[in-house]
Design an enzyme around this catalytic site. Structure first.
Site, mmCIF file in Angstrom:
data_model
loop_
_atom_site.group_PDB
_atom_site.id
_atom_site.type_symbol
_atom_site.label_atom_id
_atom_site.label_comp_id
_atom_site.label_asym_id
_atom_site.label_seq_id
_atom_site.Cartn_x
_atom_site.Cartn_y
_atom_site.Cartn_z
ATOM 1 N N HIS A 153 36.980 38.271 40.643
ATOM 2 C CA HIS A 153 36.755 39.412 40.792
ATOM 3 C C HIS A 153 36.879 39.881 39.191
ATOM 4 O O HIS A 153 37.820 39.426 38.428
ATOM 5 C CB HIS A 153 37.663 40.290 41.393
ATOM 6 C CG HIS A 153 37.480 41.734 41.230
ATOM 7 N ND1 HIS A 153 36.617 42.641 41.892
ATOM 8 C CD2 HIS A 153 38.321 42.672 40.158
ATOM 9 C CE1 HIS A 153 36.745 43.726 41.218
ATOM 10 N NE2 HIS A 153 37.758 43.806 40.396
ATOM 11 N N ASN A 163 33.397 33.816 46.102
ATOM 12 C CA ASN A 163 32.671 33.666 44.828
ATOM 13 C C ASN A 163 33.780 33.873 43.812
ATOM 14 O O ASN A 163 33.322 34.090 42.470
ATOM 15 C CB ASN A 163 31.574 34.751 44.762
ATOM 16 C CG ASN A 163 32.157 36.159 44.798
ATOM 17 O OD1 ASN A 163 33.535 36.439 44.830
ATOM 18 N ND2 ASN A 163 31.352 37.087 44.799
ATOM 19 N N GLU A 219 42.037 49.856 38.418
ATOM 20 C CA GLU A 219 42.358 48.508 39.006
ATOM 21 C C GLU A 219 43.559 47.939 38.388
ATOM 22 O O GLU A 219 44.276 47.269 39.092
ATOM 23 C CB GLU A 219 41.379 47.510 38.969
ATOM 24 C CG GLU A 219 39.963 47.863 39.906
ATOM 25 C CD GLU A 219 38.820 47.065 39.832
ATOM 26 O OE1 GLU A 219 37.913 47.242 40.642
ATOM 27 O OE2 GLU A 219 38.718 46.100 39.001
ATOM 28 N N THR A 251 27.102 38.225 41.671
ATOM 29 C CA THR A 251 27.775 38.409 42.973
ATOM 30 C C THR A 251 27.659 37.062 43.958
ATOM 31 O O THR A 251 28.613 36.343 44.290
ATOM 32 C CB THR A 251 27.700 39.433 43.920
ATOM 33 O OG1 THR A 251 28.028 40.705 43.115
ATOM 34 C CG2 THR A 251 28.518 39.687 44.936
ATOM 35 N N PHE A 284 30.794 43.687 55.722
ATOM 36 C CA PHE A 284 31.682 42.399 55.353
ATOM 37 C C PHE A 284 33.028 42.850 55.002
ATOM 38 O O PHE A 284 33.769 41.992 54.395
ATOM 39 C CB PHE A 284 30.668 41.906 54.270
ATOM 40 C CG PHE A 284 30.555 42.645 52.940
ATOM 41 C CD1 PHE A 284 31.584 42.880 52.088
ATOM 42 C CD2 PHE A 284 29.338 43.212 52.880
ATOM 43 C CE1 PHE A 284 31.200 43.872 51.071
ATOM 44 C CE2 PHE A 284 29.094 44.218 51.650
ATOM 45 C CZ PHE A 284 30.075 44.323 50.695
ATOM 46 N N TYR A 295 39.441 46.974 47.441
ATOM 47 C CA TYR A 295 38.281 47.117 48.043
ATOM 48 C C TYR A 295 37.756 48.406 48.468
ATOM 49 O O TYR A 295 36.971 48.495 49.460
ATOM 50 C CB TYR A 295 37.946 45.791 48.737
ATOM 51 C CG TYR A 295 37.665 44.709 47.942
ATOM 52 C CD1 TYR A 295 36.749 44.684 46.834
ATOM 53 C CD2 TYR A 295 38.404 43.230 48.272
ATOM 54 C CE1 TYR A 295 36.414 43.363 45.955
ATOM 55 C CE2 TYR A 295 38.062 42.158 47.543
ATOM 56 C CZ TYR A 295 36.987 42.290 46.353
ATOM 57 O OH TYR A 295 36.646 41.183 45.752
ATOM 58 N N ARG A 311 31.916 40.081 32.947
ATOM 59 C CA ARG A 311 30.842 40.271 34.141
ATOM 60 C C ARG A 311 29.829 39.241 33.756
ATOM 61 O O ARG A 311 29.376 38.332 34.561
ATOM 62 C CB ARG A 311 30.253 41.673 34.269
ATOM 63 C CG ARG A 311 31.404 42.807 34.532
ATOM 64 C CD ARG A 311 31.581 42.727 36.245
ATOM 65 N NE ARG A 311 30.544 42.811 37.077
ATOM 66 C CZ ARG A 311 30.522 43.027 38.308
ATOM 67 N NH1 ARG A 311 31.854 43.027 38.956
ATOM 68 N NH2 ARG A 311 29.673 43.565 39.125
ATOM 69 N N LYS A 370 40.517 34.673 43.039
ATOM 70 C CA LYS A 370 40.430 34.852 44.219
ATOM 71 C C LYS A 370 40.953 33.697 44.940
ATOM 72 O O LYS A 370 41.392 32.506 44.410
ATOM 73 C CB LYS A 370 39.198 35.484 44.964
ATOM 74 C CG LYS A 370 39.084 36.812 44.186
ATOM 75 C CD LYS A 370 37.771 37.726 44.999
ATOM 76 C CE LYS A 370 36.421 37.379 44.517
ATOM 77 N NZ LYS A 370 35.395 38.054 45.124
#
Ligand code: DAT
Ligand code: MG
Length: 148
Positions: free
Chosen positions: A115, A112, A126, A91, A57, A49, A85, A9
């Site tokens: 993704h 963070n 995705e 997260t 948020f 998202y 992951r 990100k």
């Protein structure tokens, strides 16, 4: 063989951590099947998202994802979704354990760094959102029979 979508990100790009993060996926033994730098549009961020629409948020998350370039990647290998992951950590960067990407480099919940798809089904959706089929490359690695 499983595939997963990984996004580095805008905070990851701005903090010059692209190489650090990619090295972790390479060293684990995963294979890179797609890679590009993308300036996400609001429309792309909204689709990515969509599951979080309506949450407090959400608007901030869209602003964040569109605030600068994102590195989009497809990594593949055995149990790639769960493996990625686990490499990422949970997260909230403050809670992610040391040794994970977020645990080593993130303190924020929103900013963070990364993704990763959370299931094989979502990975397929995705990947189709971020990549055209001809942007993905099929190949085998020279050490494939050793890494497994
Ligand atoms: P993950 O990215 O670990 O899959 P998620 O899918 O629940 O987490 O949320 C997507 C992103 O939204 C997450 O990376 C950061 C942001 N986010 C999640 N929960 C948040 C919260 N309570 N406050 C601010 N941002 C949040
Ligand atoms: Mg998620």
């Amino acid at each position: 063989m499983q595939q997963t979508l990984i996004l580095l990100k805008p905070d990851c790009v701005q903090r010059r951590l692209i190489g650090n993060v990619i090295q972790r996926f390479e060293q684990k033994g995963l294979r890179l099947a797609g890679l590009k730098l993308v300036q996400s549009s609001k429309e792309l961020a909204e689709k990515h998202y969509a599951v979080h629409k309506g949450k407090p948020f959400y608007d901030s998350l869209l602003s964040f994802l569109t605030s600068g370039p994102t590195v989009a990647m497809v990594w593949e290998g055995r149990e790639a979704v769960a493996v990625c992951r686990n490499l990422m950590g949970v997260t909230d960067g403050a809670k992610a354990p040391p040794g994970t990407i977020r645990g080593d480099h993130a303190l924020s919940v929103q900013n963070n760094l990364i993704h990763g798809s959370d299931s094989a089904e979502n990975a397929a959706l995705e990947i189709a959102l971020w990549f055209k089929p001809d942007e993905l490359v099929r190949s085998s690695m020279a050490d494939g029979s050793w890494v497994g």
